[in-house]
Motif scaffolding. Structure first.
Motif, PDB file in Angstrom:
ATOM      1  N   ALA A   2      -0.419  -4.500  -3.489  1.00  0.00           N
ATOM      2  CA  ALA A   2       0.445  -3.028  -3.453  1.00  0.00           C
ATOM      3  C   ALA A   2      -0.806  -1.935  -3.271  1.00  0.00           C
ATOM      4  O   ALA A   2      -1.544  -1.742  -4.158  1.00  0.00           O
ATOM      5  CB  ALA A   2       1.173  -2.828  -4.385  1.00  0.00           C
ATOM      6  N   LYS A   3      -1.140  -1.492  -1.986  1.00  0.00           N
ATOM      7  CA  LYS A   3      -2.178  -0.742  -1.870  1.00  0.00           C
ATOM      8  C   LYS A   3      -1.693   0.627  -1.195  1.00  0.00           C
ATOM      9  O   LYS A   3      -0.646   0.631  -0.125  1.00  0.00           O
ATOM     10  CB  LYS A   3      -3.318  -1.051  -1.195  1.00  0.00           C
ATOM     11  CG  LYS A   3      -4.264  -2.270  -1.576  1.00  0.00           C
ATOM     12  CD  LYS A   3      -5.099  -1.612  -2.873  1.00  0.00           C
ATOM     13  CE  LYS A   3      -5.757  -2.640  -3.296  1.00  0.00           C
ATOM     14  NZ  LYS A   3      -6.780  -2.285  -4.239  1.00  0.00           N
ATOM     15  N   GLU A   4      -2.082   1.817  -1.671  1.00  0.00           N
ATOM     16  CA  GLU A   4      -1.628   2.990  -0.853  1.00  0.00           C
ATOM     17  C   GLU A   4      -2.343   2.853   0.872  1.00  0.00           C
ATOM     18  O   GLU A   4      -3.489   2.866   0.847  1.00  0.00           O
ATOM     19  CB  GLU A   4      -2.303   4.197  -1.416  1.00  0.00           C
ATOM     20  CG  GLU A   4      -2.215   5.494  -0.700  1.00  0.00           C
ATOM     21  CD  GLU A   4      -3.072   6.842  -1.331  1.00  0.00           C
ATOM     22  OE1 GLU A   4      -2.906   7.875  -0.727  1.00  0.00           O
ATOM     23  OE2 GLU A   4      -3.495   6.658  -2.437  1.00  0.00           O
ATOM     24  N   MET A   5      -1.459   3.010   1.716  1.00  0.00           N
ATOM     25  CA  MET A   5      -1.787   2.817   3.018  1.00  0.00           C
ATOM     26  C   MET A   5      -2.421   4.489   3.642  1.00  0.00           C
ATOM     27  O   MET A   5      -1.492   5.042   4.022  1.00  0.00           O
ATOM     28  CB  MET A   5      -0.595   2.362   3.967  1.00  0.00           C
ATOM     29  CG  MET A   5      -0.397   0.894   3.583  1.00  0.00           C
ATOM     30  SD  MET A   5      -1.900  -0.069   3.779  1.00  0.00           S
ATOM     31  CE  MET A   5      -0.847  -1.669   4.426  1.00  0.00           C
ATOM     32  N   VAL A   6      -3.672   4.221   3.555  1.00  0.00           N
ATOM     33  CA  VAL A   6      -4.043   5.494   4.451  1.00  0.00           C
ATOM     34  C   VAL A   6      -4.164   5.228   5.750  1.00  0.00           C
ATOM     35  O   VAL A   6      -4.216   4.240   6.461  1.00  0.00           O
ATOM     36  CB  VAL A   6      -5.843   5.794   3.907  1.00  0.00           C
ATOM     37  CG1 VAL A   6      -5.553   6.211   2.195  1.00  0.00           C
ATOM     38  CG2 VAL A   6      -6.477   4.436   3.885  1.00  0.00           C
ATOM     39  N   GLN A   7      -4.598   6.282   6.511  1.00  0.00           N
ATOM     40  CA  GLN A   7      -4.571   6.073   8.092  1.00  0.00           C
ATOM     41  C   GLN A   7      -6.211   6.023   8.538  1.00  0.00           C
ATOM     42  O   GLN A   7      -7.013   6.105   7.634  1.00  0.00           O
ATOM     43  CB  GLN A   7      -4.365   7.480   8.745  1.00  0.00           C
ATOM     44  CG  GLN A   7      -2.908   7.686   8.589  1.00  0.00           C
ATOM     45  CD  GLN A   7      -1.875   6.559   8.884  1.00  0.00           C
ATOM     46  OE1 GLN A   7      -1.972   6.358  10.082  1.00  0.00           O
ATOM     47  NE2 GLN A   7      -1.035   6.427   8.122  1.00  0.00           N
TER      48      GLN A   7
END
Length: 263
Positions: A2-7
């Motif tokens: 579970a990771k924060e999805m950056v652009q």
């Protein structure tokens, strides 16, 4: 994971364009690579090609742990090093070269020997466990220690070995309770000849570490980008002298003293 999805930045989109075009690979897979944290134990013959391929592919955070220094004999196969690097710590020189190769990622080196006592600190587990451990060491005793760390802290372990013209590769997932390195290779007996075999005393062809390091990277990219283990309960065995590769199926040992211990 579970990771924060950056652009992806414009530079990243350009650099990884050919990868994103792959069938079965997409922007989400590339973003997962960007967010991934990988700890690589050993910055030598396996660690160099494996880490280089990972950072070229866009793995965002690579941490190399090694307490050794570069020697002239390393240059035959340890592809991140140049003659001017002789005498420098492998972990630091490798991390510097990785960031030079791809300035869009973060690479750092720690000059230390990983063990069960310092694993929590060295692997930065206060900030969260690494997504994957890459065992790029060259002896059974050290691999056994890394496996125990993997099981204890429930961190997936991608273990590779290379010697002479042969190599082995396996990806263990302790969080799924599917077995560990010890289930496959058993106990380490220090007096056994097998435990004494290393590249330093048995030799290794330069292509062997290059092939095995990149097979290791291939499995890591699929695991990190696609959340897929291409080696579930399988040991890959590569024989360079015969140009042959085969898969051996293994099962969790219900009596394994490492991963089958119950409270």
């Amino acid at each position: 994971m579970a990771k924060e999805m950056v652009q992806l930045s414009d530079d990243e989109l350009l650099r990884y364009a050919r990868q994103v075009l792959l069938d079965g690979w997409d922007m989400d897979a590339q973003l997962r690579l960007k967010s991934a944290r990988v700890a690589i134990i050993g910055a030598g013959g396996l660690g160099c090609p494996a880490s280089e391929t990972l950072v070229r592919a866009g793995v965002g955070h690579v941490h190399l742990i090694d307490d050794d220094k570069i020697e002239a004999s390393n240059l035959q196969r340890q592809t991140l090093f140049l003659p001017k690097d002789i005498g420098q710590p492998k972990a630091l020189a490798a991390a510097h070269m990785l960031e030079y190769i791809n300035p869009l990622i973060e690479a750092r080196g720690t000059v230390a020997r990983l063990d069960e006592d310092n694993a929590y600190e060295l692997l930065d587990m206060v900030a969260g466990k690494p997504d994957l451990l890459l065992d790029c060491t060259d002896n059974f005793a050290t691999r056994d220690i890394i496996n125990r760390i993997s099981v204890r802290h429930q961190i997936p372990l991608l273990s590779a070995s290379a010697i002479a013209m042969q190599g082995q590769l396996a990806l263990f997932e302790p969080q799924l309770d599917t077995g560990c390195y010890h289930c496959v290779f058993g106990s380490v007996v220090p007096d056994e000849v097998a435990d004494e075999r290393t590249c330093a005393n048995s030799g290794v062809l330069a292509s062997t570490t290059a092939v095995m390091g990149n097979l290791q990277a291939n499995a890591a990219l699929q695991y990190l980008g696609l959340t897929k283990n291409p080696l579930t309960n399988k040991l890959l065995i590569w024989d360079g002298s015969q140009m042959q590769q085969r898969l051996m199926v293994y099962r969790k040992d219900p009596q394994c003293p490492v991963c089958s211990i119950t409270d």
